[in-house]
Write a protein that holds these residues in place. Structure first.
Motif, PDB file in Angstrom:
ATOM      1  N   GLY A 190      64.456 -27.751  42.448  1.00 22.24           N
ATOM      2  CA  GLY A 190      63.755 -27.206  43.597  1.00 22.24           C
ATOM      3  C   GLY A 190      62.262 -27.421  43.522  1.00 22.24           C
ATOM      4  N   PHE A 191      61.539 -26.612  44.273  1.00 18.81           N
ATOM      5  CA  PHE A 191      60.095 -26.806  44.439  1.00 18.81           C
ATOM      6  C   PHE A 191      59.325 -26.578  43.145  1.00 18.81           C
ATOM      7  CE2 PHE A 191      55.942 -25.328  46.298  1.00 18.81           C
ATOM      8  CZ  PHE A 191      55.553 -26.593  46.705  1.00 18.81           C
ATOM      9  N   ARG A 192      59.772 -25.678  42.304  1.00 19.01           N
ATOM     10  CA  ARG A 192      59.068 -25.406  41.059  1.00 19.01           C
ATOM     11  C   ARG A 192      59.033 -26.653  40.172  1.00 19.01           C
ATOM     12  NH1 ARG A 192      58.372 -20.261  39.133  1.00 19.01           N
ATOM     13  NH2 ARG A 192      60.130 -19.566  40.406  1.00 19.01           N
ATOM     14  N   SER A 193      60.153 -27.337  40.051  1.00 22.26           N
ATOM     15  CA  SER A 193      60.191 -28.573  39.267  1.00 22.26           C
ATOM     16  C   SER A 193      59.315 -29.647  39.896  1.00 22.26           C
ATOM     17  CB  SER A 193      61.630 -29.090  39.147  1.00 22.26           C
ATOM     18  OG  SER A 193      62.388 -28.283  38.276  1.00 22.26           O
ATOM     19  N   VAL A 194      59.333 -29.724  41.223  1.00 24.27           N
ATOM     20  CA  VAL A 194      58.522 -30.706  41.932  1.00 24.27           C
ATOM     21  C   VAL A 194      57.043 -30.525  41.603  1.00 24.27           C
ATOM     22  CG1 VAL A 194      57.700 -31.417  44.212  1.00 24.27           C
ATOM     23  CG2 VAL A 194      60.140 -31.071  43.825  1.00 24.27           C
ATOM     24  N   VAL A 195      56.559 -29.296  41.684  1.00 22.08           N
ATOM     25  CA  VAL A 195      55.134 -29.023  41.501  1.00 22.08           C
ATOM     26  C   VAL A 195      54.677 -29.359  40.084  1.00 22.08           C
ATOM     27  CG1 VAL A 195      53.404 -27.182  41.378  1.00 22.08           C
ATOM     28  CG2 VAL A 195      54.952 -27.315  43.328  1.00 22.08           C
ATOM     29  N   TRP A 196      55.435 -28.931  39.081  1.00 23.70           N
ATOM     30  CA  TRP A 196      54.968 -29.122  37.709  1.00 23.70           C
ATOM     31  C   TRP A 196      55.163 -30.550  37.214  1.00 23.70           C
ATOM     32  CZ3 TRP A 196      51.509 -26.088  35.882  1.00 23.70           C
ATOM     33  CH2 TRP A 196      51.443 -24.771  36.328  1.00 23.70           C
ATOM     34  N   THR A 197      56.170 -31.254  37.704  1.00 22.64           N
ATOM     35  CA  THR A 197      56.245 -32.690  37.387  1.00 22.64           C
ATOM     36  C   THR A 197      55.125 -33.433  38.114  1.00 22.64           C
ATOM     37  OG1 THR A 197      57.916 -32.990  39.134  1.00 22.64           O
ATOM     38  CG2 THR A 197      58.713 -32.737  36.874  1.00 22.64           C
ATOM     39  N   ASP A 198      54.771 -32.978  39.318  1.00 24.07           N
ATOM     40  CA  ASP A 198      53.627 -33.552  40.041  1.00 24.07           C
ATOM     41  C   ASP A 198      52.333 -33.381  39.259  1.00 24.07           C
ATOM     42  OD1 ASP A 198      55.056 -34.447  42.169  1.00 24.07           O
ATOM     43  OD2 ASP A 198      54.345 -32.965  43.606  1.00 24.07           O
ATOM     44  N   PHE A 199      52.130 -32.201  38.701  1.00 23.89           N
ATOM     45  CA  PHE A 199      50.890 -31.912  37.976  1.00 23.89           C
ATOM     46  C   PHE A 199      50.733 -32.850  36.781  1.00 23.89           C
ATOM     47  CE2 PHE A 199      48.367 -29.426  34.872  1.00 23.89           C
ATOM     48  CZ  PHE A 199      47.204 -29.309  35.617  1.00 23.89           C
ATOM     49  N   PHE A 200      51.821 -33.077  36.056  1.00 22.45           N
ATOM     50  CA  PHE A 200      51.776 -34.030  34.944  1.00 22.45           C
ATOM     51  C   PHE A 200      51.527 -35.443  35.464  1.00 22.45           C
ATOM     52  CE2 PHE A 200      54.409 -37.158  32.586  1.00 22.45           C
ATOM     53  CZ  PHE A 200      53.616 -37.263  31.448  1.00 22.45           C
ATOM     54  N   THR A 201      52.181 -35.777  36.560  1.00 23.65           N
ATOM     55  CA  THR A 201      52.068 -37.124  37.113  1.00 23.65           C
ATOM     56  C   THR A 201      50.662 -37.443  37.569  1.00 23.65           C
ATOM     57  OG1 THR A 201      54.389 -37.161  37.809  1.00 23.65           O
ATOM     58  CG2 THR A 201      52.894 -38.642  38.952  1.00 23.65           C
ATOM     59  N   VAL A 202      49.959 -36.481  38.196  1.00 24.77           N
ATOM     60  CA  VAL A 202      48.617 -36.771  38.710  1.00 24.77           C
ATOM     61  C   VAL A 202      47.657 -37.093  37.567  1.00 24.77           C
ATOM     62  CG1 VAL A 202      47.553 -34.459  38.744  1.00 24.77           C
ATOM     63  CG2 VAL A 202      47.020 -36.100  40.537  1.00 24.77           C
TER      64      VAL A 202
END
Length: 585
Positions: A190-202
């Motif tokens: 869900g959204f929680r996984s999306v946000v924190w994988t995004d943070f690492f990705t950026v």
């Protein structure tokens, strides 16, 4: 076809010849390992609550809000399309990032309080509270359509093309494997996984992007410093001599045939510029940018998931600083390519833009040493996967809450809504894969221009009614509904008929015109009909200075205040506007 095999371009090697060694694959693989660990850890508790699955339980700190906001925004449109556009059009492409200052400021001071106070999960839900169910359902449908065509399909195609050229995989296989890997976290956690994988990705994206720019400047310096390379880049993009002057003359002939010159280092271009006319930089935020950053569910979802209003506002301020940095990694490489390969501008003009889309891959293959290439490939893939999983999650959110629950099963349990979110994510992903395979047959189209053009069809009418609806209580549902449907009709007419006015041929000018038309229609038809009922103009839905919650921007220490960091961001951007106004450089 839209793409050209890199091996057919001088200086471009196939994946086997590009020097990808075992160390590159190890580094690339490590990126996936870390991403997997983060995604599994964050999403380890299965969500049975829709707020937790779709809004991360409203627990996001400012750095996660801002980092994910930018990571979900950066995609193949940037690393592939925007670098190519910068090669073709020059520094003006940076305004696509810098002009967000207007929208971000409105978002920080005005929009965030309304969106958070309304308690809405989605923007369509907010539109129903302010206007009516018709606009909610139509906006939900348009959002899903836009997310699939302008975001998911285009991004999957651009990313698949990059994997195809770099690794030699089949294009169809590249698109499918990218979709499956990138979409898995959105479906799983869900959204929680999306946000924190995004943070690492950026973090990976910015680090990798800066490396390419630095190595490109070192290439131009020919053994000198980065500053010397920057000076060489500027001088050659001024195009006052040699092959660069000839290339810009050719560029001007195709882009601005009614003008005598073309300034690649100015952000203010003539009103008949095909992609970046000057009015759009000043007032264009009213049409596309408000829709993209405020009404676009996959962007604003980060704000709706913030801990509180302070973290929501500081998250957007942080995103603003990242937007200042973005041209360093997605525009300067395009200017570097022009400085190094001006002859590419002299080929058949229909091939300039699609070939320019290969520019970032070209720089990676030619400049980045073994080992670091794996990091750069991770950055490129990270940009794509972060957008895919973000758009996928938000599209499933819209479908589940605004169509499935609102129209068909209003009494659905929380666990059932989560299951529908998962199933709809899979279906949306499959449709997007199919459309991504179709895009390859579009002839001579720049990926950047393709996406930006689609935005101008979806954005203006909704941006107009949203802004007017918040600012003025007299705007009612009837006026807003007429404005939206007539605005869409006008934009379709502008897009498919021959326009006698040169200034109205650019798609961005058509967006401004459509926004103005929609705004006027909205005001006229609202005034000609009954005022909206009291529940549609309560304090949480229209402008009320008491509800702006300005106290939330004050902190005990000055360096923690929203106002200080926002003010510094504004000064920084205005300085860049002056420097690249065409009068200093």
């Amino acid at each position: 076809m839209n793409h050209i095999l890199l091996s057919s371009i001088p200086g471009i090697q196939s994946s086997a010849e590009a020097g990808l060694e075992w160390l590159d694959y190890i580094i690339f693989g490590l990126y996936f390992v870390v991403l997997t660990v983060i995604g599994l850890w964050v999403g380890r508790h299965k969500s049975t609550n829709s707020e937790d699955y779709f809004l991360a339980g409203k627990s996001l700190p400012w750095y996660a809000v801002g980092g994910s906001f930018i990571a979900s925004n950066i995609s193949s449109e940037h690393f592939i399309g925007m670098v190519g556009a910068a090669f073709t059009y020059g520094i003006v492409v940076a305004t696509s990032e810098w002009r967000n200052i207007w929208t971000f400021s409105l978002l920080i001071w005005f929009f965030i309080p309304f969106l958070l106070a309304s308690g809405a999960f989605t923007i369509p839900e907010f539109l129903e509270k302010r206007f009516n169910n018709t606009l909610r359902q139509f906006f939900a449908f348009v959002t899903i359509l836009c997310n699939i065509t302008a975001f998911l399909a285009a991004v999957l195609y651009g990313g698949g093309l990059a994997l195809h050229e770099l690794f030699g995989w089949g294009l169809s296989f590249s698109i499918i494997i990218l979709a499956v890997v990138a979409g898995s976290w959105a479906i799983y956690g869900g959204f929680r996984s999306v946000v924190w994988t995004d943070f690492f990705t950026v973090i990976v994206m910015i680090a990798g992007g800066i490396i390419v720019t630095v190595l490109g400047l070192k290439m131009l310096a020919d053994g000198g410093s980065i500053i010397e390379g920057f000076q060489v880049m500027i001088e050659r993009n001024k195009a006052d001599f040699g092959l660069w002057k000839e290339a810009v003359a050719t560029q001007q002939e195709h882009l601005l045939p009614n003008h005598n010159s073309y300034n690649r280092l100015s952000i203010f271009q003539p009103i008949d510029h095909p992609t970046h006319p000057w009015p759009f930089m000043i007032v264009g935020f009213l049409s596309v940018s408000i829709w993209y950053n405020v009404l676009n569910q996959f962007m604003i979802q980060r704000v709706l998931g913030a801990k509180n209003i302070y973290h929501a506002r500081m998250g957007i301020v942080f995103a603003g600083y990242l937007k200042v940095l973005m041209p360093v990694i997605v525009v300067l490489p395009g200017l570097i390519l022009f400085a190094q390969y001006p002859g590419d501008m002299l080929m058949d003009w229909e091939m300039v833009k699609p070939n320019a889309d290969q520019g970032y891959i070209r720089l990676i293959q030619q400049l980045v040493p073994i080992g670091l290439r794996g990091l750069l490939l991770a950055a490129l893939f990270g940009a794509i996967q972060s957008t895919v999983n973000s758009v996928l999650n938000s599209t499933a959110t819209i479908f589940t809450l605004d169509i499935y629950k609102r129209v068909f099963y209003p009494k659905s349990s929380e666990s059932r809504l989560v299951r529908v979110g998962v199933i709809s994510s899979v279906i949306i992903l499959l449709i997007s894969i199919g459309l991504a395979l179709v895009i390859q047959f579009l002839e001579g189209v720049s990926l950047f221009v393709y996406i930006q053009t689609l935005f101008t069809y979806f954005a203006p009418p909704f941006s107009a009614i949203f802004l007017l609806g918040i600012l003025w209580k007299r705007i009612n549902a009837f006026g807003a509904t007429v404005a939206v449907f007539s605005g869409f009709a006008v934009r379709l007419i502008l897009g498919f008929v021959e326009i006698p006015f040169e200034w109205l041929t650019a798609y961005e000018m058509q967006a401004i015109f459509t926004w103005g038309f929609s705004a006027i229609v909205c005001v006229i038809f609202s005034l000609l009909s009954a005022p909206p009922p009291s529940e549609k103009i309560q304090a949480d839905l229209v402008l009320n200075f008491k509800k702006l919650n300005l106290k939330a921007v004050v902190a005990k220490k000055w360096y923690k205040t929203v106002f200080f960091w926002w003010g510094l961001y504004v000064v920084l951007l205005l300085t860049l506007f002056v420097i690249f106004s065409g009068s200093i450089i």
